[in-house]
Design an enzyme around this catalytic site. Structure first.
Site, PDB file in Angstrom:
ATOM      1  N   LYS A 186       9.705 -10.253   7.171  1.00 58.91           N
ATOM      2  CA  LYS A 186       8.235  -9.918   7.566  1.00 58.91           C
ATOM      3  C   LYS A 186       7.722  -9.506   6.206  1.00 58.91           C
ATOM      4  CE  LYS A 186       4.818  -7.936   8.423  1.00 58.91           C
ATOM      5  NZ  LYS A 186       3.828  -7.696   7.167  1.00 58.91           N
ATOM      6  N   GLU A 262      13.410   2.299   2.024  1.00 52.36           N
ATOM      7  CA  GLU A 262      13.078   2.756   0.759  1.00 52.36           C
ATOM      8  C   GLU A 262      11.568   3.145   0.829  1.00 52.36           C
ATOM      9  OE1 GLU A 262      16.087  -0.304  -1.429  1.00 52.36           O
ATOM     10  OE2 GLU A 262      14.131  -0.234  -2.164  1.00 52.36           O
ATOM     11  N   CYS A 296       7.053   1.762  -6.926  1.00 46.34           N
ATOM     12  CA  CYS A 296       7.410   3.011  -6.134  1.00 46.34           C
ATOM     13  C   CYS A 296       8.042   4.081  -7.092  1.00 46.34           C
ATOM     14  CB  CYS A 296       8.451   2.484  -5.055  1.00 46.34           C
ATOM     15  SG  CYS A 296       9.823   1.883  -5.858  1.00 46.34           S
ATOM     16  N   GLU A 398       1.223  10.576  -2.942  1.00 42.69           N
ATOM     17  CA  GLU A 398       1.253   9.214  -3.632  1.00 42.69           C
ATOM     18  C   GLU A 398       0.074   8.328  -3.676  1.00 42.69           C
ATOM     19  OE1 GLU A 398       3.453   6.051  -1.680  1.00 42.69           O
ATOM     20  OE2 GLU A 398       4.593   5.946  -3.429  1.00 42.69           O
TER      21      GLU A 398
HETATM   22  P1  NAD Z   1       3.241  -0.598   4.104  1.00 44.53           P
HETATM   23  O1  NAD Z   1       4.167   0.610   4.491  1.00 44.53           O
HETATM   24  O2  NAD Z   1       1.833  -0.366   4.345  1.00 44.53           O
HETATM   25  O3  NAD Z   1       3.847  -1.933   4.517  1.00 44.53           O
HETATM   26  C1  NAD Z   1       4.986  -2.436   3.990  1.00 44.53           C
HETATM   27  C2  NAD Z   1       5.384  -3.524   5.105  1.00 44.53           C
HETATM   28  O4  NAD Z   1       5.663  -2.746   6.459  1.00 44.53           O
HETATM   29  C3  NAD Z   1       4.020  -4.687   5.271  1.00 44.53           C
HETATM   30  O5  NAD Z   1       4.986  -5.869   5.441  1.00 44.53           O
HETATM   31  C4  NAD Z   1       3.418  -4.221   6.455  1.00 44.53           C
HETATM   32  O6  NAD Z   1       3.090  -5.200   7.147  1.00 44.53           O
HETATM   33  C5  NAD Z   1       4.568  -3.561   7.484  1.00 44.53           C
HETATM   34  N1  NAD Z   1       4.306  -2.536   8.575  1.00 44.53           N
HETATM   35  C6  NAD Z   1       3.138  -1.752   8.357  1.00 44.53           C
HETATM   36  N2  NAD Z   1       3.025  -1.138   9.655  1.00 44.53           N
HETATM   37  C7  NAD Z   1       4.046  -1.485  10.325  1.00 44.53           C
HETATM   38  C8  NAD Z   1       4.631  -1.095  11.632  1.00 44.53           C
HETATM   39  N3  NAD Z   1       4.118  -0.250  12.349  1.00 44.53           N
HETATM   40  N4  NAD Z   1       5.676  -1.776  12.159  1.00 44.53           N
HETATM   41  C9  NAD Z   1       6.234  -2.721  11.201  1.00 44.53           C
HETATM   42  N5  NAD Z   1       5.901  -2.998  10.215  1.00 44.53           N
HETATM   43  C10 NAD Z   1       4.737  -2.605   9.668  1.00 44.53           C
HETATM   44  O7  NAD Z   1       3.525  -0.395   2.445  1.00 44.53           O
HETATM   45  P2  NAD Z   1       2.913  -1.332   1.277  1.00 44.53           P
HETATM   46  O8  NAD Z   1       1.394  -0.637   1.231  1.00 44.53           O
HETATM   47  O9  NAD Z   1       3.045  -2.573   1.571  1.00 44.53           O
HETATM   48  O10 NAD Z   1       3.552  -0.964  -0.047  1.00 44.53           O
HETATM   49  C11 NAD Z   1       3.373   0.385  -0.747  1.00 44.53           C
HETATM   50  C12 NAD Z   1       4.267   1.739  -0.298  1.00 44.53           C
HETATM   51  O11 NAD Z   1       5.648   1.033  -0.374  1.00 44.53           O
HETATM   52  C13 NAD Z   1       4.181   2.725  -1.279  1.00 44.53           C
HETATM   53  O12 NAD Z   1       4.221   3.905  -0.435  1.00 44.53           O
HETATM   54  C14 NAD Z   1       5.257   2.643  -1.892  1.00 44.53           C
HETATM   55  O13 NAD Z   1       5.682   3.855  -2.678  1.00 44.53           O
HETATM   56  C15 NAD Z   1       6.364   1.997  -1.045  1.00 44.53           C
HETATM   57  N6  NAD Z   1       7.579   1.595  -1.746  1.00 44.53           N
HETATM   58  C16 NAD Z   1       8.472   1.904  -1.864  1.00 44.53           C
HETATM   59  C17 NAD Z   1       9.583   1.572  -2.631  1.00 44.53           C
HETATM   60  C18 NAD Z   1      11.124   2.026  -2.697  1.00 44.53           C
HETATM   61  O14 NAD Z   1      11.895   1.489  -3.211  1.00 44.53           O
HETATM   62  N7  NAD Z   1      11.207   3.224  -2.338  1.00 44.53           N
HETATM   63  C19 NAD Z   1       9.516   0.421  -3.075  1.00 44.53           C
HETATM   64  C20 NAD Z   1       8.173  -0.316  -2.967  1.00 44.53           C
HETATM   65  C21 NAD Z   1       7.143  -0.057  -2.254  1.00 44.53           C
HETATM   66  O1  6OD Z   2      15.239  -2.544  -8.715  1.00 46.97           O
HETATM   67  C1  6OD Z   2      15.086  -2.288  -7.637  1.00 46.97           C
HETATM   68  O2  6OD Z   2      16.094  -2.998  -7.065  1.00 46.97           O
HETATM   69  C2  6OD Z   2      14.016  -1.800  -6.579  1.00 46.97           C
HETATM   70  N1  6OD Z   2      14.471  -1.836  -5.272  1.00 46.97           N
HETATM   71  C3  6OD Z   2      12.866  -1.617  -7.142  1.00 46.97           C
HETATM   72  C4  6OD Z   2      11.890  -1.052  -6.496  1.00 46.97           C
HETATM   73  C5  6OD Z   2      10.624  -0.859  -7.043  1.00 46.97           C
HETATM   74  C6  6OD Z   2       9.523  -0.327  -6.242  1.00 46.97           C
HETATM   75  O3  6OD Z   2       8.472  -0.666  -6.353  1.00 46.97           O
END
Ligand code: NAD
Ligand code: 6OD
Length: 494
Positions: A186, A262, A296, A398
């Site tokens: 998804k 993550e 992230c 964040e």
């Molecule tokens: P988000 O949590 O809003 O959405 C991520 C995904 O989850 C989307 O596909 C969304 O449609 C889906 N989603 C949302 N609510 C849901 C639910 N109740 N059930 C199932 N699926 C659901 O995140 P975003 O805005 O797309 O991305 C930004 C966030 O992601 C930031 O907080 C960032 O730190 C985090 N992030 C973390 C990492 C990491 O490696 N730790 C990497 C990238 C992004």
């Molecule tokens: O480099 C990666 O494998 C990884 N998971 C990066 C994540 C970046 C977050 O925005």
């Protein structure tokens, strides 16, 4: 890319059981360019029946040709997916840039090559994996032989964010498929295209239908929630916000399904007075502003030792002001827009909160003038603050934008305490030329990954993930196998 669903139909499709389909919901949503607010594509939203069809197709693939495929053949096929992405490099690049607005210079060096590497590295990892055997003595003297058997988990639900769409999706799909699982992906509603396009690559390399499926839509009340609630999903891997992780975990609890998460971060950078200042500035400018701050692992809190505080602030300000916002294809552009106007409103809300809390705005704080052609985009100025206490919202929460707060510190113990004073624990960068200090401080920072004199330098064999509220589990190299496989032990009395 002919046959990708995007170009043939002029809209982004679901990919279920090896075929593109608009699905049964009859609903579409608009994929809007963050560069200028124009329509990139219509996207067909999957309904509950489509999610069910995707999960059933994945389960059938596990019972069929995909599940029965010998490991040697499977890893060859997974490596061929990497080649398939490379073959269609320009199409993936164009689609990723259209969905995210990020500079071509960034996506061509990071997103798309990593999308391919994520299949190659896990094909290699699985090829190298071997089971274990233990001989044990028994009271009758004949002994016993134990050996492990590693099997795929089954159907994996993969839920992805929008910031590095292909990279973060393949980071999970690569190991999941190399381990022999079938996946239902998804993608984020903001960035639906490259996940859909990957379906064509799967077909081109001969991946059996059903092993890779994509359902389009949103989270609550839509494809994301339908997927995590579906009892046919054996495990869920998710990258996104911590609050979303909590919601997914509640659904995963039904049926006691495993999760790999993550999540969010509020990452510190620690700049010691004995750093190489040029390297620290170059690295921190990247960690704060790359991908318009939507990484992230990005830095939002910078702690600088007092003797070099003023110099660091002056130089990071110059670096921020040297960034060039612009259309993704312009060769000078190194700062794209945020993902959407909605996300920009959130980031600007934090810019306002910083001002209200009495921050010194070193640079930025608003919206750049992009001229008429790009006025409908989600542009925001790179921003630096000083002068706030540790309890300010922009220091604690964040933001996921191109901004940071810089605070002075005096000694190691103090800065370790400041760095750890957060519910998150994803990443940290330490800047020092004193190696003893680096080795002393790095393990004390409560994060999943701590860089010394670098940022986002990735060896895909290493463990990756977050501690505290930044995640559950580690992925990367053999660590990924722990989540994507089930290990059982066979004990044979001799
Ligand atoms: P988000 O949590 O809003 O959405 C991520 C995904 O989850 C989307 O596909 C969304 O449609 C889906 N989603 C949302 N609510 C849901 C639910 N109740 N059930 C199932 N699926 C659901 O995140 P975003 O805005 O797309 O991305 C930004 C966030 O992601 C930031 O907080 C960032 O730190 C985090 N992030 C973390 C990492 C990491 O490696 N730790 C990497 C990238 C992004
Ligand atoms: O480099 C990666 O494998 C990884 N998971 C990066 C994540 C970046 C977050 O925005």
């Amino acid at each position: 890319m002919e046959g990708s669903g995007r170009i043939m139909q002029g809209a982004v499709m679901n990919f279920i059981d090896g075929a593109y389909t608009p699905g049964t919901s009859g609903k579409t949503f608009r994929n809007i360019s963050p560069v200028d607010g124009s329509l990139v594509s219509e996207v067909h939203e999957a309904g509950e029946a489509d999610v069910d069809a995707a999960v059933r197709a994945a389960a059938a693939a596990m019972d069929g040709d995909w599940g029965r495929m010998p490991v040697a053949e499977r890893v060859k096929m997974v490596a061929a997916i990497a080649d398939g992405i490379t073959k269609h490099f320009d199409d993936f690049l164009e689609a990723e840039v259209a969905d995210t607005g990020k500079p071509v210079s960034l996506a061509s060096h990071l997103d798309i090559p990593r999308g391919a590497a994520n299949f190659q590295i896990f094909a290699d990892t699985v090829k190298q994996h071997h089971d274990e055997a233990y001989r044990m003595p028994t009271p009758d003297g004949t002994g016993a032989l134990n050996y492990t058997v590693t099997k795929p988990k089954g159907v994996i639900g993969v839920i992805c964010p929008w910031n590095l769409p292909l990279l973060l999706m393949t980071w999970k799909v690569g190991p999941a498929m190399a381990c022999g699982n079938a996946v239902v992906v998804k993608p984020s509603e903001e960035t639906p295209t490259t996940a859909a396009m990957l379906g064509q690559v799967m077909n081109e390399v001969g991946v059996p239908a059903g092993a890779y499926n994509v359902i389009q839509g949103f989270g609550p009340g839509s494809a994301g929630e339908f997927l995590t609630q579906h009892p046919g999903v054996d495990a869920i891997t998710f990258t996104g916000e911590t609050a979303t992780g909590e919601a997914i975990m509640r659904n995963a609890a039904k049926g006691v399904r495993g999760v790999s998460f993550e999540l969010g971060g509020k990452n510190p950078a620690i700049v010691f007075a004995d750093c190489d200042m040029d390297k620290a500035i170059e690295g921190t400018a990247r960690s704060v502003f790359a991908n318009c701050g939507q990484v992230c692992l990005g830095t939002e809190r910078v702690y600088v030792q007092r003797p070099v505080f003023d110099e660091f602030v002056t130089k990071l300000k110059a670096a921020a002001e040297g960034l060039k916002c612009g259309a993704p294809g312009d060769k000078d552009t190194n700062l794209g827009p945020l993902i959407s106007v909605e996300h920009r409103n959130k980031v600007l809300g934090y810019y306002e909160k910083a001002r209200e809390a009495g921050a010194t705005v070193v640079t930025g704080g608003g919206v750049p003038d992009m001229g008429n052609a790009l006025a409908g985009g989600a542009w925001v100025q790179p921003t630096i603050w000083t002068g706030l206490g540790e309890d300010a919202a922009v220091v604690r929460e964040e933001i996921f934008g191109p901004c940071c707060h810089i605070a002075p510190f005096d000694d190691e113990d103090e800065v370790i305490r400041l760095a750890n004073d957060t519910p998150y624990g994803l990443a940290c960068s330490i800047w020092t030329e004193n190696l003893s200090r680096a080795h002393r401080v790095a393990p004390q920072v409560e994060v999943g990954i701590c860089w010394v004199n670098s940022w986002f330098l990735r060896d895909l064999r290493t463990p990756f993930g977050g501690s505290k509220q930044s995640g559950i589990g580690r992925e990367g190299g053999f660590y990924s196998l722990e989540f994507y496989t089930e290990t059982s032990n066979v004990c044979v009395k001799l």
